[in-house]
Scaffold this motif. Structure first.
Motif, PDB file in Angstrom:
ATOM      1  N   PRO A 159     -88.399 -38.995 -66.774  1.00 28.56           N
ATOM      2  CA  PRO A 159     -89.307 -39.436 -65.652  1.00 28.56           C
ATOM      3  C   PRO A 159     -90.572 -38.933 -66.123  1.00 28.56           C
ATOM      4  O   PRO A 159     -91.330 -38.195 -65.418  1.00 28.56           O
ATOM      5  CB  PRO A 159     -88.993 -38.818 -64.324  1.00 28.56           C
ATOM      6  CG  PRO A 159     -88.060 -37.366 -64.919  1.00 28.56           C
ATOM      7  CD  PRO A 159     -87.622 -37.874 -66.209  1.00 28.56           C
ATOM      8  N   PHE A 160     -91.206 -39.717 -67.115  1.00 25.55           N
ATOM      9  CA  PHE A 160     -92.481 -39.209 -67.784  1.00 25.55           C
ATOM     10  C   PHE A 160     -93.188 -40.341 -68.411  1.00 25.55           C
ATOM     11  O   PHE A 160     -92.369 -41.185 -68.950  1.00 25.55           O
ATOM     12  CB  PHE A 160     -92.258 -38.198 -68.992  1.00 25.55           C
ATOM     13  CG  PHE A 160     -93.617 -37.678 -69.166  1.00 25.55           C
ATOM     14  CD1 PHE A 160     -93.924 -36.391 -68.820  1.00 25.55           C
ATOM     15  CD2 PHE A 160     -94.402 -38.159 -70.213  1.00 25.55           C
ATOM     16  CE1 PHE A 160     -95.341 -36.044 -69.138  1.00 25.55           C
ATOM     17  CE2 PHE A 160     -95.640 -37.675 -70.538  1.00 25.55           C
ATOM     18  CZ  PHE A 160     -95.923 -36.468 -70.201  1.00 25.55           C
ATOM     19  N   SER A 161     -94.405 -40.765 -68.004  1.00 25.97           N
ATOM     20  CA  SER A 161     -95.274 -41.839 -68.526  1.00 25.97           C
ATOM     21  C   SER A 161     -95.029 -42.962 -67.637  1.00 25.97           C
ATOM     22  O   SER A 161     -93.680 -43.711 -67.643  1.00 25.97           O
ATOM     23  CB  SER A 161     -95.005 -42.069 -69.979  1.00 25.97           C
ATOM     24  OG  SER A 161     -95.531 -43.285 -70.531  1.00 25.97           O
ATOM     25  N   LEU A 162     -95.984 -43.896 -67.231  1.00 25.60           N
ATOM     26  CA  LEU A 162     -95.914 -44.924 -66.562  1.00 25.60           C
ATOM     27  C   LEU A 162     -95.435 -46.201 -67.552  1.00 25.60           C
ATOM     28  O   LEU A 162     -94.668 -46.962 -67.064  1.00 25.60           O
ATOM     29  CB  LEU A 162     -97.433 -45.362 -66.129  1.00 25.60           C
ATOM     30  CG  LEU A 162     -97.787 -46.785 -65.396  1.00 25.60           C
ATOM     31  CD1 LEU A 162     -97.064 -46.796 -63.893  1.00 25.60           C
ATOM     32  CD2 LEU A 162     -98.924 -47.028 -65.022  1.00 25.60           C
ATOM     33  N   GLU A 163     -95.838 -46.239 -68.619  1.00 25.49           N
ATOM     34  CA  GLU A 163     -95.443 -47.175 -69.793  1.00 25.49           C
ATOM     35  C   GLU A 163     -93.925 -46.899 -70.123  1.00 25.49           C
ATOM     36  O   GLU A 163     -93.097 -47.949 -70.344  1.00 25.49           O
ATOM     37  CB  GLU A 163     -96.379 -47.594 -71.029  1.00 25.49           C
ATOM     38  CG  GLU A 163     -97.509 -48.159 -70.699  1.00 25.49           C
ATOM     39  CD  GLU A 163     -98.231 -48.569 -71.914  1.00 25.49           C
ATOM     40  OE1 GLU A 163     -99.092 -49.430 -71.975  1.00 25.49           O
ATOM     41  OE2 GLU A 163     -97.824 -48.093 -73.110  1.00 25.49           O
ATOM     42  N   ASN A 164     -93.661 -45.773 -70.259  1.00 21.98           N
ATOM     43  CA  ASN A 164     -92.261 -45.386 -70.555  1.00 21.98           C
ATOM     44  C   ASN A 164     -91.358 -46.030 -69.600  1.00 21.98           C
ATOM     45  O   ASN A 164     -90.229 -46.397 -69.941  1.00 21.98           O
ATOM     46  CB  ASN A 164     -92.219 -43.904 -70.854  1.00 21.98           C
ATOM     47  CG  ASN A 164     -90.814 -43.466 -71.411  1.00 21.98           C
ATOM     48  OD1 ASN A 164     -90.060 -44.077 -72.187  1.00 21.98           O
ATOM     49  ND2 ASN A 164     -89.904 -42.826 -70.455  1.00 21.98           N
ATOM     50  N   LEU A 165     -91.539 -45.617 -68.364  1.00 20.86           N
ATOM     51  CA  LEU A 165     -90.676 -46.124 -67.189  1.00 20.86           C
ATOM     52  C   LEU A 165     -90.770 -47.544 -66.933  1.00 20.86           C
ATOM     53  O   LEU A 165     -89.658 -48.101 -66.454  1.00 20.86           O
ATOM     54  CB  LEU A 165     -91.026 -45.347 -65.870  1.00 20.86           C
ATOM     55  CG  LEU A 165     -90.921 -43.908 -66.176  1.00 20.86           C
ATOM     56  CD1 LEU A 165     -91.579 -43.014 -64.942  1.00 20.86           C
ATOM     57  CD2 LEU A 165     -89.161 -43.593 -66.182  1.00 20.86           C
ATOM     58  N   ALA A 166     -91.884 -48.340 -67.515  1.00 22.77           N
ATOM     59  CA  ALA A 166     -91.672 -49.452 -67.288  1.00 22.77           C
ATOM     60  C   ALA A 166     -90.855 -50.304 -68.089  1.00 22.77           C
ATOM     61  O   ALA A 166     -90.582 -49.971 -69.193  1.00 22.77           O
ATOM     62  CB  ALA A 166     -93.109 -50.238 -67.243  1.00 22.77           C
ATOM     63  N   SER A 167     -90.043 -51.216 -67.629  1.00 17.75           N
ATOM     64  CA  SER A 167     -89.147 -52.280 -68.714  1.00 17.75           C
ATOM     65  C   SER A 167     -89.714 -52.819 -69.472  1.00 17.75           C
ATOM     66  O   SER A 167     -91.112 -53.326 -69.133  1.00 17.75           O
ATOM     67  CB  SER A 167     -88.468 -53.140 -67.556  1.00 17.75           C
ATOM     68  OG  SER A 167     -87.619 -54.055 -68.385  1.00 17.75           O
ATOM     69  N   SER A 168     -89.489 -52.999 -70.724  1.00 21.35           N
ATOM     70  CA  SER A 168     -90.019 -53.728 -71.825  1.00 21.35           C
ATOM     71  C   SER A 168     -90.363 -55.278 -71.339  1.00 21.35           C
ATOM     72  O   SER A 168     -91.372 -55.827 -71.879  1.00 21.35           O
ATOM     73  CB  SER A 168     -89.266 -53.711 -73.028  1.00 21.35           C
ATOM     74  OG  SER A 168     -89.103 -52.363 -73.450  1.00 21.35           O
ATOM     75  N   THR A 169     -89.396 -55.835 -70.431  1.00 15.71           N
ATOM     76  CA  THR A 169     -89.815 -57.170 -70.122  1.00 15.71           C
ATOM     77  C   THR A 169     -90.968 -57.282 -68.844  1.00 15.71           C
ATOM     78  O   THR A 169     -91.502 -58.378 -68.731  1.00 15.71           O
ATOM     79  CB  THR A 169     -88.532 -57.772 -69.174  1.00 15.71           C
ATOM     80  OG1 THR A 169     -88.233 -56.862 -68.058  1.00 15.71           O
ATOM     81  CG2 THR A 169     -87.322 -57.521 -69.941  1.00 15.71           C
ATOM     82  N   LYS A 170     -91.482 -56.086 -68.552  1.00 12.00           N
ATOM     83  CA  LYS A 170     -92.634 -56.240 -67.609  1.00 12.00           C
ATOM     84  C   LYS A 170     -93.842 -55.865 -68.151  1.00 12.00           C
ATOM     85  O   LYS A 170     -94.856 -55.799 -67.151  1.00 12.00           O
ATOM     86  CB  LYS A 170     -92.080 -55.424 -66.428  1.00 12.00           C
ATOM     87  CG  LYS A 170     -90.977 -55.702 -65.518  1.00 12.00           C
ATOM     88  CD  LYS A 170     -91.055 -57.043 -65.141  1.00 12.00           C
ATOM     89  CE  LYS A 170     -89.529 -57.431 -64.354  1.00 12.00           C
ATOM     90  NZ  LYS A 170     -89.568 -58.707 -63.799  1.00 12.00           N
ATOM     91  N   LEU A 171     -93.950 -55.399 -69.410  1.00 21.02           N
ATOM     92  CA  LEU A 171     -95.137 -55.059 -69.990  1.00 21.02           C
ATOM     93  C   LEU A 171     -96.196 -56.010 -70.085  1.00 21.02           C
ATOM     94  O   LEU A 171     -95.802 -57.150 -70.462  1.00 21.02           O
ATOM     95  CB  LEU A 171     -94.870 -54.227 -71.237  1.00 21.02           C
ATOM     96  CG  LEU A 171     -94.121 -53.122 -71.410  1.00 21.02           C
ATOM     97  CD1 LEU A 171     -93.875 -52.694 -72.536  1.00 21.02           C
ATOM     98  CD2 LEU A 171     -94.756 -51.928 -70.651  1.00 21.02           C
ATOM     99  N   GLU A 172     -97.537 -55.747 -69.759  1.00 21.66           N
ATOM    100  CA  GLU A 172     -98.388 -56.656 -69.977  1.00 21.66           C
ATOM    101  C   GLU A 172     -98.743 -57.118 -71.372  1.00 21.66           C
ATOM    102  O   GLU A 172     -99.232 -58.121 -71.737  1.00 21.66           O
ATOM    103  CB  GLU A 172     -99.749 -56.307 -69.230  1.00 21.66           C
ATOM    104  CG  GLU A 172     -99.649 -56.314 -67.603  1.00 21.66           C
ATOM    105  CD  GLU A 172     -99.186 -54.870 -67.022  1.00 21.66           C
ATOM    106  OE1 GLU A 172     -98.743 -53.951 -68.019  1.00 21.66           O
ATOM    107  OE2 GLU A 172     -99.585 -54.635 -65.923  1.00 21.66           O
TER     108      GLU A 172
END
Length: 379
Positions: A146-159
């Motif tokens: 549970p660390f970092s906003l980008e880490n927790l975001a799915s790779s499919t949802k990254l801008e």
């Protein structure tokens, strides 16, 4: 009015066809009784087929037959890189190819298994979930820390196609001193909501204990890593988080021939992070600051990302400022990336992304800008 009644009848046939007659049977019966013409019936069939395909494209997972219900999802990302750096070769690669299995044992127990088949196949997620209520939930097994906003975001949802420099270097990913663990570890996580207002979560928490050795491996030292994250939602669309990671890393001994020149040791691997996420209609804003200490080396980085959707959220334009310092005690070793991106969403599961990254290094700078194009297809 006659056509409206006909549409109601036909869609009623679509809904209840599993229990009685099929939609075609209903239409054929209406044609025989001269309630509807053959032309109108063909038109209704075409509209129903288009609606069915549209609904199917929105489905994220599909049930399969088993002793218990299992949903299967997955995606692949095919990338082309154009590299300006001398000696680097442009080309295609399969970035990710993942299969994701989820299921439940009861209203309280669930599980997830996710595999990545790109390159060397490996197990990415393998955990059970115990959902007691909104305030106390457990995740047990191999999962994201549970660390970092980008880490927790799915790779499919990254801008953007790639995560930021600090995230890659300080959150158990490709450039971390502990190796690429896909931002995951093995352990147990407690999470839930601390405060609600009118059934809307205002403060959430996460608290985890992990081996600290990474995925698909047993622990290699007696110490256990602790991760904590607090998330505040002051207004709808705005999330502000703070996270702390207190960990250690085992460094094996170094030998010259048969002589041990450097004995094995355990060194600290600590992290601190702040992040912000804001979404308002078509506009999005993301930002993070992460600092880390590995043994005696202190590192830090941050980014600011903004995006905006056009054409009913079909097209998104994105820009990011990305800074990372590999060692705060030394001069001329920081790098700044300026990243421009454009995304086109064909549907809920298919996306085409284009990124161009301008890389500037302190000290000796080289011509190493690059462009990425990535097609993502999911099911």
């Amino acid at each position: 009015m006659k056509r409206i009644l006909l549409i109601i009848v036909v869609w009623g046939g679509l809904v209840f066809s599993a229990k009685s007659q099929s939609t075609d049977d209903v239409l054929n019966l209406l044609i025989q009784k001269n309630v509807v013409s053959q032309k109108d019936a063909d038109s209704i069939r075409a509209e129903a087929a288009i609606a069915s395909q549209t609904n199917l494209a929105k489905v994220k997972a599909f049930p399969i037959n088993a002793a218990k219900k299992i949903t299967v999802a997955g995606y692949t990302q095919v990338r082309y890189q154009a590299l300006e750096e001398t000696g680097k070769i442009d080309g295609f690669d399969i970035r990710r190819a993942r299969v994701d299995l989820k299921g439940t044992f009861s209203p309280y127990w669930g599980y997830r298994l996710q595999f990545d088949l790109a390159g060397t196949p490996k197990l990415i997620d393998a955990y059970a979930e115990l959902k007691l209520n909104d305030y106390f939930n457990f995740t047990i097994g191999q999962a994201k820390i549970p660390f970092s906003l980008e880490n927790l975001a799915s790779s499919t949802k990254l801008e953007l196609i790639d995560r930021s420099q600090a995230v890659e270097a300080l959150v158990a990913r490709g450039k971390d001193v502990g190796g690429n663990q896909n931002g995951r570890d093995i352990g147990i996580l407690l999470g839930g909501t601390i405060l609600k207002l009118k059934d809307r979560p205002v403060i959430d928490y996460r608290l985890g204990v992990y081996n600290g050795a990474g995925i698909n491996t047993v622990d290699n030292n007696e110490g256990k890593d602790i991760a904590a994250r607090l998330i505040v939602h002051p207004v709808v669309g705005l999330d502000i988080s703070a996270a702390y990671y207190d960990g250690s890393r085992f460094v094996p001994e170094v030998k010259t021939g048969t002589v041990v020149t450097t004995p094995s040791k355990t060194v600290n691997r600590d992290r601190f992070g702040l992040d912000l996420s804001y979404d308002l209609k078509n506009f999005s804003l993301r930002s993070e600051y992460i600092s880390g200490k590995d043994d005696q080396t202190e590192r830090e980085g941050y980014y600011v990302l903004g995006g905006y959707y056009f054409f009913q959220k079909k097209v998104q334009l994105v820009a990011k400022y990305d800074f990372y310092d590999t060692d705060k005690s030394k001069p001329d070793n920081a790098s700044t990336w300026y990243v421009l991106g454009a995304n086109y969403n064909f549907n809920a599961n298919t996306k085409l992304q284009f990124n161009y990254s301008i890389k500037q290094e302190e000290g000796t700078s080289i011509d190493n800008n690059f462009a990425n194009v990535q097609l993502q297809i999911g099911f």
